[in-house]
Scaffold this active site. Structure first.
Site, PDB file in Angstrom:
ATOM      1  N   GLU A  79       4.151   3.387 -22.650  1.00 14.33           N
ATOM      2  CA  GLU A  79       4.333   2.467 -23.457  1.00 14.33           C
ATOM      3  C   GLU A  79       4.195   1.627 -24.612  1.00 14.33           C
ATOM      4  O   GLU A  79       2.725   1.782 -24.869  1.00 14.33           O
ATOM      5  CB  GLU A  79       2.956   1.532 -22.214  1.00 14.33           C
ATOM      6  CG  GLU A  79       4.082  -0.147 -22.434  1.00 14.33           C
ATOM      7  CD  GLU A  79       2.475  -1.115 -22.079  1.00 14.33           C
ATOM      8  OE1 GLU A  79       3.309  -2.238 -21.721  1.00 14.33           O
ATOM      9  OE2 GLU A  79       1.797  -0.657 -22.283  1.00 14.33           O
TER      10      GLU A  79
ATOM     11  N   HIS B  33       7.021  -5.185 -15.145  1.00 12.76           N
ATOM     12  CA  HIS B  33       5.813  -6.214 -14.153  1.00 12.76           C
ATOM     13  C   HIS B  33       4.817  -6.669 -15.092  1.00 12.76           C
ATOM     14  O   HIS B  33       3.827  -7.784 -14.770  1.00 12.76           O
ATOM     15  CB  HIS B  33       4.673  -5.309 -13.742  1.00 12.76           C
ATOM     16  CG  HIS B  33       3.465  -4.392 -14.646  1.00 12.76           C
ATOM     17  ND1 HIS B  33       4.122  -3.338 -15.782  1.00 12.76           N
ATOM     18  CD2 HIS B  33       2.154  -4.571 -15.023  1.00 12.76           C
ATOM     19  CE1 HIS B  33       3.908  -2.835 -16.391  1.00 12.76           C
ATOM     20  NE2 HIS B  33       2.142  -3.408 -15.943  1.00 12.76           N
ATOM     21  N   ASP B  34       5.096  -6.721 -16.748  1.00 12.43           N
ATOM     22  CA  ASP B  34       4.144  -7.853 -17.516  1.00 12.43           C
ATOM     23  C   ASP B  34       5.575  -8.622 -18.490  1.00 12.43           C
ATOM     24  O   ASP B  34       5.219  -9.837 -18.553  1.00 12.43           O
ATOM     25  CB  ASP B  34       4.376  -6.872 -19.035  1.00 12.43           C
ATOM     26  CG  ASP B  34       2.638  -6.090 -18.733  1.00 12.43           C
ATOM     27  OD1 ASP B  34       2.237  -6.525 -17.782  1.00 12.43           O
ATOM     28  OD2 ASP B  34       3.064  -4.680 -19.476  1.00 12.43           O
TER      29      ASP B  34
ATOM     30  N   ASP C  45       0.588   5.729 -13.449  1.00  8.27           N
ATOM     31  CA  ASP C  45       0.109   5.185 -14.900  1.00  8.27           C
ATOM     32  C   ASP C  45      -1.163   5.217 -14.866  1.00  8.27           C
ATOM     33  O   ASP C  45      -1.758   5.551 -14.149  1.00  8.27           O
ATOM     34  CB  ASP C  45       0.174   3.770 -14.329  1.00  8.27           C
ATOM     35  CG  ASP C  45       0.495   2.820 -15.236  1.00  8.27           C
ATOM     36  OD1 ASP C  45       0.442   2.771 -16.275  1.00  8.27           O
ATOM     37  OD2 ASP C  45       1.293   1.799 -14.891  1.00  8.27           O
TER      38      ASP C  45
ATOM     39  N   ASP D  53       1.365  -1.006   0.504  1.00  4.44           N
ATOM     40  CA  ASP D  53      -0.199  -0.405   0.465  1.00  4.44           C
ATOM     41  C   ASP D  53       1.218   1.875  -0.046  1.00  4.44           C
ATOM     42  O   ASP D  53       2.077   1.432   0.124  1.00  4.44           O
ATOM     43  CB  ASP D  53      -0.923   0.062   1.550  1.00  4.44           C
ATOM     44  CG  ASP D  53      -0.212  -0.472   2.525  1.00  4.44           C
ATOM     45  OD1 ASP D  53       0.285   0.084   2.315  1.00  4.44           O
ATOM     46  OD2 ASP D  53      -0.572  -1.209   3.542  1.00  4.44           O
TER      47      ASP D  53
ATOM     48  N   ASP E  59      -0.232   3.696 -20.229  1.00  2.00           N
ATOM     49  CA  ASP E  59      -0.663   2.811 -20.834  1.00  2.00           C
ATOM     50  C   ASP E  59      -0.997   2.291 -22.295  1.00  2.00           C
ATOM     51  O   ASP E  59      -1.931   3.152 -23.187  1.00  2.00           O
ATOM     52  CB  ASP E  59      -1.138   2.306 -19.864  1.00  2.00           C
ATOM     53  CG  ASP E  59      -1.330   0.254 -20.048  1.00  2.00           C
ATOM     54  OD1 ASP E  59      -0.385   0.045 -19.324  1.00  2.00           O
ATOM     55  OD2 ASP E  59      -2.592  -0.070 -20.536  1.00  2.00           O
TER      56      ASP E  59
HETATM   57  O1  TEU Z   1       0.465  -3.397 -21.240  1.00  3.34           O
HETATM   58  C1  TEU Z   1       0.438  -3.965 -22.746  1.00  3.34           C
HETATM   59  C2  TEU Z   1       0.970  -4.731 -23.212  1.00  3.34           C
HETATM   60  O2  TEU Z   1       1.815  -5.084 -24.450  1.00  3.34           O
HETATM   61  C3  TEU Z   1       0.896  -6.422 -22.280  1.00  3.34           C
HETATM   62  O3  TEU Z   1      -0.404  -6.777 -21.910  1.00  3.34           O
HETATM   63  C4  TEU Z   1       1.361  -7.721 -23.387  1.00  3.34           C
HETATM   64  O4  TEU Z   1       1.109  -8.078 -24.074  1.00  3.34           O
HETATM   65  C5  TEU Z   1       0.964  -8.373 -22.508  1.00  3.34           C
HETATM   66  O5  TEU Z   1       1.615  -8.394 -20.566  1.00  3.34           O
HETATM   67  C6  TEU Z   1       2.078 -10.200 -22.219  1.00  3.34           C
HETATM   68  O6  TEU Z   1       1.363 -10.849 -21.058  1.00  3.34           O
HETATM   69  C7  TEU Z   1      -0.645  -2.990 -20.203  1.00  3.34           C
HETATM   70  C8  TEU Z   1       0.310  -3.244 -18.475  1.00  3.34           C
HETATM   71  O7  TEU Z   1       1.765  -3.041 -19.296  1.00  3.34           O
HETATM   72  C9  TEU Z   1      -0.521  -4.175 -18.388  1.00  3.34           C
HETATM   73  O8  TEU Z   1      -0.042  -4.248 -17.240  1.00  3.34           O
HETATM   74  C10 TEU Z   1      -1.717  -4.471 -18.600  1.00  3.34           C
HETATM   75  O9  TEU Z   1      -2.201  -5.423 -18.527  1.00  3.34           O
HETATM   76  C11 TEU Z   1      -2.853  -3.922 -20.192  1.00  3.34           C
HETATM   77  O10 TEU Z   1      -1.492  -3.151 -20.835  1.00  3.34           O
HETATM   78  C12 TEU Z   1      -3.838  -3.754 -20.091  1.00  3.34           C
HETATM   79  O11 TEU Z   1      -3.982  -2.880 -19.593  1.00  3.34           O
END
Ligand code: TEU
Length: 540
Positions: A267, A327-328, A106, A32, A208
């Protein structure tokens, strides 16, 4: 003189916080805002005993049903109770600024949560004033969805709505309907959201999937291409990268500029350096992530090619932006660490923090975290549930930060929302602070060395080896300073043969894994390196 090249966002080191996994202050197992506040000293206490970062990118903290862990926003101008309140946010922002840390929010502007009042209103009837805020279409004449577009997270991108007998479009989950950026009222509402946070004092935004805001006005079918899953089996001619984007970027830039030294980083969905170059620079986005960099194999030639491709494509006012993890995507130590995780963590960090460009760190990489292992029953990420076991989703890269080796890892006194990594009793912040040879100690030294060096912060980049095999060697140069960086990528000793003469023959070590600070070395056209050695030096 400020020629625009000393902007903080070009020279600073950014650090992504994934708030749910950073630090939990109230024992509910979820990180948090108060948890972040309590750990600002770790990030930058003004002395080299802290990491020394200059800015935070805070992943979404807004009210959300958490279908996509907060990337499904139900209210852009408030804070999810799990993370705290707006008052907690103001406290955090003020404290961050006192620590010399700027803060990016974000902004998830391609879509909202289906629970956002705008969508609730939009779906209530075809006559709703908000109907046109989202992308509603009739079924195709033969029945079924209006076109062949696919969701990034799997399945069709169109969801049938029984009440109003139309489909709506969702690039991601059905719980994430896409906004209609062609509607001026939508645009104005989103710009108001930017102003809301700028007025509160934030320093900028991470945007995003910023290249997906517009879809083809005629909703044409995407042509096919080879690929595994539905989304990958199409060329995305019509569901992203539309020409209308540039007008929006110019408007966003104007809003940011009107507040002084604010910035944004975009992004890109499926970006590449050539396409990114169209979107950043003067009058456009300040920075754009280069994910091509994250897709390189562990080889110096691959990274050098990625860097030169980037440099070659930079538009006027553009500036490179590098990251290795977020995080992705799988953490870079899980991709690159192999049998030498600690050594390679240091080589990777040295590269990231000495290239020409703005570096973005992802929380936990400073202690050399790897992806966690999440048992199926504990998977939270929707694509992970959908594609398990072929793709286990993004939970493994979102496991909590272990602050110490206690039960709960100092992350929480309760049960963490995702399990701590199994090695957290060794790989944690407290243990690494004590150890002068830890990954954390090395990140720290690199960041503070970068702070003290104009060449590393803003100098020109010059590769010294045309076809690198064992490692990279490059110069960073400003008028007042030259810095030489040499990195051995592999576990054997190597002598890097340079293709061009060095500007000096005598060098003094600034920082290294094997040589002591101030150690002097004479060089001709070759640099001898120990296995996985990092050596950063300046002419004596
Ligand atoms: O990510 C977009 C994106 O390109 C990713 O979703 C990628 O394709 C995916 O992680 C592969 O599994 C952004 C955010 O960073 C992500 O966390 C979100 O889930 C997504 O947009 C939707 O808002």
């Amino acid at each position: 003189m400020n020629n625009g090249f000393s902007a903080w966002w070009r020279e600073g080191v950014f650090y992504q916080i994934y708030p749910r996994s950073f630090a939990d202050s109230d024992g509910d197992g979820n990180g948090d805002l108060a948890g972040i506040l309590a750990h600002l000293d770790h990030l930058n206490d003004g002395t080299p005993s802290s990491l020394g970062i200059d800015a935070i990118w805070l992943s979404p903290i807004y009210p959300s049903p958490m279908d996509d862990m907060g990337y499904d926003v139900a209210d852009y101008c408030d804070v999810h109770p799990m993370f705290g309140s707006l008052a907690d946010f103001d406290r955090l922002l003020a404290a961050a600024h006192q620590h010399g840390i700027r803060l990016l929010m974000d902004l998830v502007f391609n879509h909202t949560s289906y629970l956002h009042p705008w969508f609730q209103e939009s779906r209530s009837s075809r006559e709703s004033p908000k109907r046109d805020w989202y992308l509603w279409r009739d079924a195709s004449p033969r029945g079924g969805p209006p076109n062949n577009w696919q969701s990034v997270f799997g399945g069709r991108a169109w969801e049938w709505d029984e009440t109003t007998q139309q489909y709506y479009y969702h690039m991601f989950l059905p719980q994430q309907p896409d906004l209609n950026w062609r509607n001026p009222a939508v645009r104005e509402a989103l710009y108001e959201v930017m102003r809301f946070w700028l007025e509160r004092g934030v320093d900028g935004f991470r945007l995003d999937v910023v290249n997906a805001y517009f879809k083809d006005a005629l909703f044409r079918d995407n042509p096919p291409r080879l690929g595994l899953r539905g989304y990958d089996r199409q060329k995305h001619l019509y569901d992203k990268d539309q020409p209308e984007l540039l007008e929006v970027y110019a408007q966003m830039r104007q809003i940011l500029d009107s507040y002084g030294e604010r910035m944004c980083v975009g992004e890109m969905l499926d970006g590449n350096p050539e396409r990114n170059a169209r979107y950043c620079g003067d009058g456009k986005l300040h920075l754009v992530f280069d994910f091509n960099f994250t897709r390189q194999p562990w080889h110096p030639a691959a990274f050098q090619r990625a860097v030169l491709r980037n440099e070659a494509n930079l538009p006027p006012g553009g500036w490179p932006c590098y990251t290795l993890s977020n995080h992705d995507i799988s953490r870079h130590l899980s991709r690159y660490g192999g049998r030498y995780p600690k050594e390679r963590a240091k080589v990777a960090a040295a590269m990231l923090l000495t290239l020409r460009g703005t570096p973005f760190l992802y929380q936990g990489e400073e202690i050399g975290m790897k992806d966690g292992k999440i048992p199926y029953a504990q998977i939270q990420d929707p694509p992970g549930k959908r594609y398990y076991p072929f793709y286990k989703g993004r939970d493994p890269v979102r496991t909590p930060i272990p602050w110490d080796n206690s039960q709960g890892g100092g992350f929480t006194t309760g049960k963490p929302w995702l399990p701590l990594n199994s090695d957290y009793r060794q790989v944690n912040v407290a243990a690494q602070r004590e150890d002068p040879n830890s990954v954390f100690s090395f990140y720290r030294k690199l960041i503070w060395a970068r702070k003290a060096s104009s060449a590393l912060r803003r100098g020109a980049f010059e590769a010294l080896i045309q076809r690198p095999r064992d490692g990279l060697a490059y110069l960073r140069q400003t008028e007042e300073q030259t810095v030489l960086v040499a990195l051995n990528f592999f576990a054997l000793p190597a002598t890097l043969q340079l293709d061009r003469p060095l500007p000096s023959q005598k060098w003094r070590t600034l920082l290294g894994t094997h040589r002591k600070e101030d150690e002097e070395i004479s060089l001709d056209r070759a640099i001898p390196l120990e296995p996985h050695e990092v050596w950063i030096a300046t002419p004596r």
